[in-house]
Motif scaffolding. Structure first.
Motif, PDB file in Angstrom:
ATOM      1  N   TRP A 112      -5.673  -8.785 -12.170  1.00  0.00           N
ATOM      2  CA  TRP A 112      -4.840  -9.645 -11.318  1.00  0.00           C
ATOM      3  C   TRP A 112      -3.608  -8.913 -10.825  1.00  0.00           C
ATOM      4  CZ3 TRP A 112      -7.126 -13.291  -9.019  1.00  0.00           C
ATOM      5  CH2 TRP A 112      -8.163 -13.979  -9.637  1.00  0.00           C
ATOM      6  N   LEU A 113      -2.993  -8.130 -11.692  1.00  0.00           N
ATOM      7  CA  LEU A 113      -1.822  -7.358 -11.281  1.00  0.00           C
ATOM      8  C   LEU A 113      -2.215  -6.343 -10.206  1.00  0.00           C
ATOM      9  CD1 LEU A 113       1.188  -6.939 -11.758  1.00  0.00           C
ATOM     10  CD2 LEU A 113       0.598  -5.305 -13.551  1.00  0.00           C
ATOM     11  N   GLY A 114      -3.371  -5.702 -10.392  1.00  0.00           N
ATOM     12  CA  GLY A 114      -3.860  -4.755  -9.394  1.00  0.00           C
ATOM     13  C   GLY A 114      -4.137  -5.417  -8.056  1.00  0.00           C
ATOM     14  N   LEU A 115      -4.745  -6.616  -8.097  1.00  0.00           N
ATOM     15  CA  LEU A 115      -5.012  -7.347  -6.855  1.00  0.00           C
ATOM     16  C   LEU A 115      -3.718  -7.757  -6.165  1.00  0.00           C
ATOM     17  CD1 LEU A 115      -8.041  -9.597  -7.848  1.00  0.00           C
ATOM     18  CD2 LEU A 115      -8.023  -7.719  -6.189  1.00  0.00           C
ATOM     19  N   TRP A 116      -2.757  -8.285  -6.943  1.00  0.00           N
ATOM     20  CA  TRP A 116      -1.478  -8.679  -6.353  1.00  0.00           C
ATOM     21  C   TRP A 116      -0.761  -7.474  -5.767  1.00  0.00           C
ATOM     22  CZ3 TRP A 116      -0.334 -13.113  -4.626  1.00  0.00           C
ATOM     23  CH2 TRP A 116      -0.803 -14.268  -5.249  1.00  0.00           C
ATOM     24  N   TYR A 117      -0.787  -6.356  -6.490  1.00  0.00           N
ATOM     25  CA  TYR A 117      -0.134  -5.133  -6.014  1.00  0.00           C
ATOM     26  C   TYR A 117      -0.773  -4.674  -4.701  1.00  0.00           C
ATOM     27  CZ  TYR A 117       1.409  -0.287  -5.824  1.00  0.00           C
ATOM     28  OH  TYR A 117       1.938   0.910  -5.407  1.00  0.00           O
ATOM     29  N   THR A 118      -2.094  -4.617  -4.674  1.00  0.00           N
ATOM     30  CA  THR A 118      -2.806  -4.140  -3.492  1.00  0.00           C
ATOM     31  C   THR A 118      -2.583  -5.072  -2.301  1.00  0.00           C
ATOM     32  OG1 THR A 118      -4.476  -3.108  -4.907  1.00  0.00           O
ATOM     33  CG2 THR A 118      -5.069  -3.494  -2.605  1.00  0.00           C
ATOM     34  N   LEU A 119      -2.834  -6.360  -2.501  1.00  0.00           N
ATOM     35  CA  LEU A 119      -2.642  -7.317  -1.410  1.00  0.00           C
ATOM     36  C   LEU A 119      -1.180  -7.406  -0.998  1.00  0.00           C
ATOM     37  CD1 LEU A 119      -5.054 -10.164  -2.571  1.00  0.00           C
ATOM     38  CD2 LEU A 119      -5.391  -8.557  -0.681  1.00  0.00           C
ATOM     39  N   GLY A 120      -0.291  -7.349  -1.971  1.00  0.00           N
ATOM     40  CA  GLY A 120       1.135  -7.407  -1.674  1.00  0.00           C
ATOM     41  C   GLY A 120       1.609  -6.217  -0.865  1.00  0.00           C
ATOM     42  N   GLN A 121       1.169  -5.023  -1.265  1.00  0.00           N
ATOM     43  CA  GLN A 121       1.564  -3.817  -0.538  1.00  0.00           C
ATOM     44  C   GLN A 121       1.119  -3.879   0.918  1.00  0.00           C
ATOM     45  OE1 GLN A 121       3.422  -1.253  -0.909  1.00  0.00           O
ATOM     46  NE2 GLN A 121       3.338  -0.470  -2.958  1.00  0.00           N
ATOM     47  N   THR A 133       0.024  -6.574   2.731  1.00  0.00           N
ATOM     48  CA  THR A 133       0.579  -7.716   3.463  1.00  0.00           C
ATOM     49  C   THR A 133       2.075  -7.547   3.721  1.00  0.00           C
ATOM     50  OG1 THR A 133      -1.070  -9.152   2.441  1.00  0.00           O
ATOM     51  CG2 THR A 133       0.842 -10.221   3.447  1.00  0.00           C
ATOM     52  N   ILE A 134       2.829  -7.263   2.684  1.00  0.00           N
ATOM     53  CA  ILE A 134       4.278  -7.112   2.841  1.00  0.00           C
ATOM     54  C   ILE A 134       4.603  -5.886   3.681  1.00  0.00           C
ATOM     55  CG2 ILE A 134       6.440  -6.705   1.601  1.00  0.00           C
ATOM     56  CD1 ILE A 134       5.262  -8.508  -0.644  1.00  0.00           C
ATOM     57  N   GLY A 135       3.795  -4.836   3.557  1.00  0.00           N
ATOM     58  CA  GLY A 135       4.005  -3.653   4.391  1.00  0.00           C
ATOM     59  C   GLY A 135       3.865  -3.967   5.866  1.00  0.00           C
ATOM     60  N   ILE A 136       2.802  -4.676   6.223  1.00  0.00           N
ATOM     61  CA  ILE A 136       2.582  -5.037   7.631  1.00  0.00           C
ATOM     62  C   ILE A 136       3.684  -5.973   8.112  1.00  0.00           C
ATOM     63  CG2 ILE A 136       1.050  -6.282   9.214  1.00  0.00           C
ATOM     64  CD1 ILE A 136      -1.300  -5.125   7.516  1.00  0.00           C
ATOM     65  N   ILE A 137       4.038  -6.955   7.297  1.00  0.00           N
ATOM     66  CA  ILE A 137       5.115  -7.884   7.668  1.00  0.00           C
ATOM     67  C   ILE A 137       6.438  -7.125   7.836  1.00  0.00           C
ATOM     68  CG2 ILE A 137       6.540  -9.801   6.825  1.00  0.00           C
ATOM     69  CD1 ILE A 137       3.913 -10.942   5.581  1.00  0.00           C
ATOM     70  N   SER A 138       6.707  -6.178   6.962  1.00  0.00           N
ATOM     71  CA  SER A 138       7.940  -5.396   7.058  1.00  0.00           C
ATOM     72  C   SER A 138       7.990  -4.571   8.338  1.00  0.00           C
ATOM     73  CB  SER A 138       8.095  -4.482   5.837  1.00  0.00           C
ATOM     74  OG  SER A 138       8.228  -5.248   4.667  1.00  0.00           O
ATOM     75  N   VAL A 139       6.863  -3.986   8.708  1.00  0.00           N
ATOM     76  CA  VAL A 139       6.811  -3.248   9.974  1.00  0.00           C
ATOM     77  C   VAL A 139       7.085  -4.192  11.132  1.00  0.00           C
ATOM     78  CG1 VAL A 139       5.323  -1.961  11.559  1.00  0.00           C
ATOM     79  CG2 VAL A 139       5.300  -1.414   9.127  1.00  0.00           C
TER      80      VAL A 139
END
Length: 130
Positions: free
Chosen positions: A102-111, A113-119
């Protein structure tokens, strides 16, 4: 202090070589697809970087083949400069391998998703100034 300086120099010199290699290799690949909007150069660099970090991690994971400075040069400097995507992918894999699904999934999806949103936010902010 001197040991820390050597580590910083190892990372910095690897980063210089990696970033320069990324620029040259990506442009070389992209030049073969001049009439395409798809970023083949970046795509190939990211895949190659992931393959290389996987090979290095696999060969050195349980062995003391490389000194700390050489590992810093290769992993953080060279491959980190070549593509930070490879480091992201390796961090994700390590979480999955350690059983932290779960931590791996959150990390991957978070990176991603948040990366694209940040751009997008970065682009949006520039509208105020341009």
């Amino acid at each position: 202090m001197q040991a820390e300086l050597i580590k910083i120099l190892a990372i910095g010199s690897g980063g210089f070589i990696g970033a320069t290699s990324r620029y040259l290799f990506s442009n070389y690949v992209q030049s073969h697809f001049e009439h395409s909007d798809f970023p083949y150069g970046t795509f190939v660099v990211n895949v190659l970087g992931c393959l290389l970090i996987g090979l290095l991690a696999g060969f050195t994971q349980n062995k003391e083949w490389l000194s700390t400075e050489i590992r810093l040069f290769l992993f953080i400097g060279l491959l980190g400069g070549f593509t930070t995507f490879s480091t992201f992918a390796n961090d994700s894999l390590l979480l999955f391998k350690d059983g932290a699904l779960w931590l791996g999934l959150w990390y991957t999806l978070g990176q991603v998703t948040i990366g694209i949103i940040s751009v997008w936010i970065g682009y949006y902010i520039t509208r105020w100034f341009v």
